[in-house]
Motif scaffolding. Structure first.
Motif, mmCIF file in Angstrom:
data_model
loop_
_atom_site.group_PDB
_atom_site.id
_atom_site.type_symbol
_atom_site.label_atom_id
_atom_site.label_comp_id
_atom_site.label_asym_id
_atom_site.label_seq_id
_atom_site.Cartn_x
_atom_site.Cartn_y
_atom_site.Cartn_z
ATOM 1 N N GLY A 14 0.813 -1.200 0.000
ATOM 2 C CA GLY A 14 0.000 0.000 0.000
ATOM 3 C C GLY A 14 0.851 1.256 0.000
ATOM 4 O O GLY A 14 1.953 1.269 0.541
ATOM 5 N N PHE A 15 0.330 2.314 -0.638
ATOM 6 C CA PHE A 15 1.052 3.579 -0.704
ATOM 7 C C PHE A 15 0.503 4.540 0.344
ATOM 8 O O PHE A 15 -0.701 4.696 0.476
ATOM 9 C CB PHE A 15 0.906 4.204 -2.093
ATOM 10 C CG PHE A 15 1.540 5.557 -2.209
ATOM 11 C CD1 PHE A 15 2.909 5.692 -2.358
ATOM 12 C CD2 PHE A 15 0.768 6.703 -2.138
ATOM 13 C CE1 PHE A 15 3.488 6.929 -2.451
ATOM 14 C CE2 PHE A 15 1.342 7.947 -2.237
ATOM 15 C CZ PHE A 15 2.711 8.062 -2.398
ATOM 16 N N SER A 16 1.394 5.149 1.084
ATOM 17 C CA SER A 16 0.988 6.116 2.095
ATOM 18 C C SER A 16 2.013 7.227 2.157
ATOM 19 O O SER A 16 3.224 6.970 2.266
ATOM 20 C CB SER A 16 0.863 5.441 3.463
ATOM 21 O OG SER A 16 0.597 6.427 4.453
ATOM 22 N N LEU A 17 1.521 8.483 2.056
ATOM 23 C CA LEU A 17 2.427 9.633 2.141
ATOM 24 C C LEU A 17 3.046 9.749 3.509
ATOM 25 O O LEU A 17 4.136 10.313 3.666
ATOM 26 C CB LEU A 17 1.667 10.914 1.793
ATOM 27 C CG LEU A 17 1.257 11.092 0.327
ATOM 28 C CD1 LEU A 17 0.419 12.349 0.171
ATOM 29 C CD2 LEU A 17 2.479 11.164 -0.581
ATOM 30 N N PHE A 18 2.358 9.204 4.543
ATOM 31 C CA PHE A 18 2.857 9.357 5.900
ATOM 32 C C PHE A 18 4.178 8.625 6.112
ATOM 33 O O PHE A 18 4.957 8.995 6.992
ATOM 34 C CB PHE A 18 1.814 8.864 6.904
ATOM 35 C CG PHE A 18 0.580 9.714 6.957
ATOM 36 C CD1 PHE A 18 0.603 10.945 7.584
ATOM 37 C CD2 PHE A 18 -0.608 9.313 6.353
ATOM 38 C CE1 PHE A 18 -0.527 11.753 7.633
ATOM 39 C CE2 PHE A 18 -1.735 10.099 6.390
ATOM 40 C CZ PHE A 18 -1.694 11.327 7.031
ATOM 41 N N ARG A 19 4.421 7.589 5.317
ATOM 42 C CA ARG A 19 5.679 6.858 5.490
ATOM 43 C C ARG A 19 6.878 7.737 5.146
ATOM 44 O O ARG A 19 7.993 7.523 5.639
ATOM 45 C CB ARG A 19 5.682 5.578 4.659
ATOM 46 C CG ARG A 19 5.726 5.788 3.159
ATOM 47 C CD ARG A 19 5.497 4.469 2.432
ATOM 48 N NE ARG A 19 6.598 3.551 2.699
ATOM 49 C CZ ARG A 19 7.650 3.408 1.878
ATOM 50 N NH1 ARG A 19 7.730 4.132 0.775
ATOM 51 N NH2 ARG A 19 8.604 2.559 2.164
ATOM 52 N N TYR A 20 6.666 8.765 4.281
ATOM 53 C CA TYR A 20 7.764 9.651 3.907
ATOM 54 C C TYR A 20 8.076 10.673 4.989
ATOM 55 O O TYR A 20 9.005 11.470 4.843
ATOM 56 C CB TYR A 20 7.447 10.354 2.587
ATOM 57 C CG TYR A 20 7.437 9.403 1.415
ATOM 58 C CD1 TYR A 20 8.623 8.915 0.883
ATOM 59 C CD2 TYR A 20 6.238 8.955 0.870
ATOM 60 C CE1 TYR A 20 8.624 8.025 -0.175
ATOM 61 C CE2 TYR A 20 6.226 8.062 -0.187
ATOM 62 C CZ TYR A 20 7.414 7.601 -0.708
ATOM 63 O OH TYR A 20 7.404 6.714 -1.756
ATOM 64 N N ALA A 21 7.301 10.673 6.069
ATOM 65 C CA ALA A 21 7.624 11.546 7.201
ATOM 66 C C ALA A 21 8.822 11.025 7.968
ATOM 67 O O ALA A 21 9.419 11.763 8.766
ATOM 68 C CB ALA A 21 6.418 11.668 8.134
#
Length: 258
Positions: A14-21
């Motif tokens: 799954g893709f999540s922008l939060f992981r790039y935090a």
């Protein structure tokens, strides 16, 4: 001690922008984006400057001196825009105590200060043939000067406090307080009787010739791409400085990927 263990990617793909935090996830992504935005900035700047200095016609009132607008206006816009973005990341950092948000805010400040300085510098050279003087205590000029001081104050406060967490919070508060100056800059020519001319580009249209407007907007995007590239580059440097004791940094250094 700011240590971060390397975490595996979430299962299921799954893709999540939060992981790039997470700094260890953002760092390689930023490394891939920096060259892309740098190339875009270079290409757009070459096109914009060529159009502005060799294609756009001479202004019937100001002659060729108006051509400084292709540097002055984009940097003035970027100085205001970057401050709002910096304050946004500072607010996110204060609200959620996220390290990367503070790093992004810190990485934007020097570039914002540079944009404000260039805007003031080019404005002074444009003002000399137009107003007969390099500087007047005009509302827009003065508020832009205050913007530069806010940037410098943010950078100075960050550097003056040894504890990183305290420095981040103190400078973030200063950034948020200074946001009130941005609308003052933007609306100053409407609120007060000033020497500075009104906006040539408005939501309802523009008073500029099409080729002039096109060249200026290309330069706006060129400076925008430059600011993104240099901010991401600086963010990578700050991540390495702040996460130097983390295992993932040691692994990258050992692999020669830092």
């Amino acid at each position: 001690m700011n240590t971060v263990a390397t975490r595996p990617a979430p299962e299921g793909g799954g893709f999540s922008l939060f992981r790039y935090a997470a700094p260890h996830v953002f760092y390689p992504l930023a490394g891939k984006l920096v060259p892309l935005f740098a190339v875009l900035a270079t290409v757009l700047a070459a096109i914009g400057l060529y159009m502005g200095f060799f294609v756009a016609p001479t202004d019937f009132q100001q002659g060729d001196s108006y051509r400084i607008i292709f540097i002055h206006v984009p940097t003035a816009w970027m100085a205001m825009f970057l401050y709002l973005v910096m304050a946004f990341w500072a607010a996110i950092g204060l609200a959620f105590n996220t390290r990367l948000s503070m790093i992004m805010a810190h990485s934007l400040a020097p570039t914002g200060a540079l944009m404000a300085f260039i805007a003031l510098w080019t404005g002074a050279f444009w003002g000399r043939p137009t107003w007969g003087t390099y500087w007047v205590w005009d509302a827009r000029l003065t508020s832009t000067l205050i913007l530069l001081f806010l940037y410098l104050g943010y950078i100075g406060l960050q550097a003056a406090i040894d504890d990183t967490r305290r420095a981040d919070k103190a400078s973030a508060v200063l950034a948020l307080v200074g946001v009130v100056n941005v609308p003052i800059i933007y609306f100053s020519v409407q609120w007060w009787n000033t020497l500075h001319q009104g906006a040539s580009v408005k939501p309802g249209g523009s008073t500029m010739a099409t080729v002039m407007l096109t060249a200026m907007m290309i330069m706006v995007f060129a400076f925008w791409m430059y600011c993104i590239a240099i901010a991401l580059y600086r963010a990578r440097v700050l991540i390495l400085e702040r996460e130097k004791r983390a295992q993932w940094v040691a692994e990258m250094v050992a692999a020669g990927k830092a």
